[in-house]
Design an enzyme around this catalytic site. Sequence first.
Site, mmCIF file in Angstrom:
data_model
loop_
_atom_site.group_PDB
_atom_site.id
_atom_site.type_symbol
_atom_site.label_atom_id
_atom_site.label_comp_id
_atom_site.label_asym_id
_atom_site.label_seq_id
_atom_site.Cartn_x
_atom_site.Cartn_y
_atom_site.Cartn_z
ATOM 1 C CG HIS A 206 -51.181 18.097 -21.935
ATOM 2 N ND1 HIS A 206 -51.697 19.398 -21.253
ATOM 3 C CD2 HIS A 206 -51.994 17.832 -23.007
ATOM 4 C CE1 HIS A 206 -52.828 19.637 -22.177
ATOM 5 N NE2 HIS A 206 -53.074 18.944 -23.080
ATOM 6 C CD GLU A 448 -57.530 29.885 -26.695
ATOM 7 O OE1 GLU A 448 -56.544 28.695 -26.407
ATOM 8 O OE2 GLU A 448 -58.661 29.672 -26.175
ATOM 9 C CG ASP A 472 -54.196 26.157 -28.298
ATOM 10 O OD1 ASP A 472 -53.402 25.208 -28.652
ATOM 11 O OD2 ASP A 472 -55.122 26.006 -27.668
ATOM 12 C CB CYS A 519 -52.249 32.191 -19.402
ATOM 13 S SG CYS A 519 -53.293 31.927 -20.601
#
Length: 588
Positions: A206, A448, A472, A519
Amino acid sequence: MVNVKRLPRRGGNYQMSTDVKGIAASDGFGIAPAYLLVDPDLTYETTQVEDTAAEYARVEAAFQASIDELSKIKENAKGRLGDEELEVFDAHIAILSDPEMMGQIKTDIEENHTGAEAAVDKVMTGFADMLAAMVDNQYMQERAADVKDVAKRALAHLLGKQLPDIAGIDHPVVIVAKEITPSDTSQMDAQYVKGIVTDLGGRTSHAAIMSRTLRIPAVVGSESITTTAQNGQMMVVDGLNGDVIVDADDATVKEYEQKAADFEKQRAQWAKLVDAPSVSKDGKEFEIAANIGTPDDVADAVKQGADGVGLFRSEFLYMGSDHLPSEDEQFEAYKKAVVGMNGKPVVVRTLDIGGDKPLDYLPLPEELNPFLGYRAIRICLERPDIFKPQLRALIRASEFGPLGIMFPMIGTVAELRAAKAIYNECLTELQASHPGIGKNVQLGMMIEVPLAAINADNLAKEVDFFSIGTNDLIQYNFAADRGNDKVSYLYQPLNPAFLSLIKHVIDSAHRHGAKAAMCGEMAGDKYALPLLMGMGLDEYSMSATSILRTRSTMKDLDTAECAKLVDKAINECATDEEVKALVEKELG
C-alpha cells in the site's frame, strides 16, 4: 544491500557516503534531508527528587510544549484534513489541560518525591486504563488511545526526544521508515515530502501504491535504511532504479538535481498526450484507465488523460468512515465519480475488506491466514445486508454514466452466480419504481484466485468483462506474501509460466465476447506492456501518474511484433530474467 564509499567534499576533504539498494516503487528523484519516522526510546530511570517544585515545573513546561506543538500541527493540517480529523488535535490539547490529571501528577511528585517522567507515566497510564475498562461505553474506550498518545508526546518533551509527526512537517524531507501505513501516507503533503524510503514492503504494498498516487519518489524493501540513515542527513532517492544515497555530498546532489530536471522535461513531453488516443504504432486502439480510491481521485485521473476508471477501490469509503456507509452515502460517492469522468466508464470493485484491510466497526473472526480466509465476496455473499445497499447505490449511480461492477476474490462459477443473483434482486427492486434503470451497467469479476484464472473459459460465459488483479494473482500463484520483503524476489510478473496463464485468461475472455482488462500493478510495468499488448489485453488500469508514460510507450509499439515477442517469451524463456532480457533486446 548497503555499500559504503568515499565521496569528495568541496575543499578536498572526504565524507563517507552510503548507497542503499531497494525496490523502485515510485518514479522520480527525491532530494532532501532525512526525516526518520521512528519512535525514539522513551525509557527513563525512576528517581527520587528533592526539589519537587522544580520537578513539577518541568511537567508544566513539557505539557505546554506539547500543546504548542499540537496547535502548530493542527494549523499546518488545515486544508488537508477535514473538520472531524482536526478535532482530534483539540481533544489532545484538552487532555493536556485537564486540571484533575495535572493535580494527580503534582500530588505524586510532592508527596512521593517522584520524578516527572515516572509521575506523568503513572498517572496518565492510570487514566488510560480507566477509560479502556469502560466496556459499556465505546466512545470513552476509544479515548484511552488518545491519552496514551498524549502521554508519549509529553514524555518525549521531558526526555528531550523528538516524536515523528508527518502532519507537522513544514520543510522538504525524505521520509525514512521501517514501513509506511495508509494512515501515514494520508497525512503526507507532497509539497514537503520529497521522497520515501522503507525497510519493508514491495512494489505492490500500500505504501508503494499510495506513493505513486501522490507522485512521491519511493524506494521500498531496502532492509536497512532505518539503521543506516540519521535525521538531517542529505538523502537522494532514485525511484527509477531503486537506489538511495545517504549523506550525499554537494556534487552528488547536483548530479541528481540534473537527473530530476531531465525527468521533469520527460514528464512535460508525456503531458502533451493528455488528449491523445491510447493507440499502438500500427493503429490498434486500447484503453488506459486509472486506479482510484475515492471520488476525489477522479480529478487527477482526468488531468492525466485517463480513458476511464478501471478500478475504484470502494473499500476506502468504508475504511474512511466510523460506520457502514448507507446506500445514500455510497450513491453520492459513486455518482460523483461517474459524473466526474464525463461519460467515460467507471469500474467499481465491490467491498473488498478482510486480509490487510479490517474495519474497526465490523469485527471479523480471527484467522490464522486472513488473506485466504473470510474476506471480500465471501463476506458479501453471507451478509446481503451489507452487499445490497452497495449494489443498489451503484445501480442508481449508473443513471449518470457508464458503470461497471466487478466482484473481487471470485473462485468458482457458483460464487459468481450467487453474486449476480443478489445483483439481479437489487435491479428488480429498483426497476419497480425506476423502469429502465441499470441499462448502463456491465457486470464483471476480478481474476485474482488461481482457480478462476485456470477456469477462465467457463467464467467468461457469465460476465461482460474480466479485470486481472495481478497483485494478488501473483502472490497466490507463487505462494509468496507480497508484503514480505524476504520473498519479494518471487514477485515475478514476467515469469513465462505466469505469462502463459495471463494469456489464457485474455484468450478465454475474447472467445466468449468479454472484455479483458488488468488493474494490478503489472498493467503499468514497462517490460510487461509490450507482452500484454501482444496478448491483446484491452484495458490497462494503473496509478494515474503512470498513464501518460504508458501511452507514450504504447504509440511506439507494433502489436504484430509484440505478439511474436509473447511467443518467444512463453516458449523460449525459462525465467523472468530471461524474459526481461528478451524484451530489452528486441525492443531496446
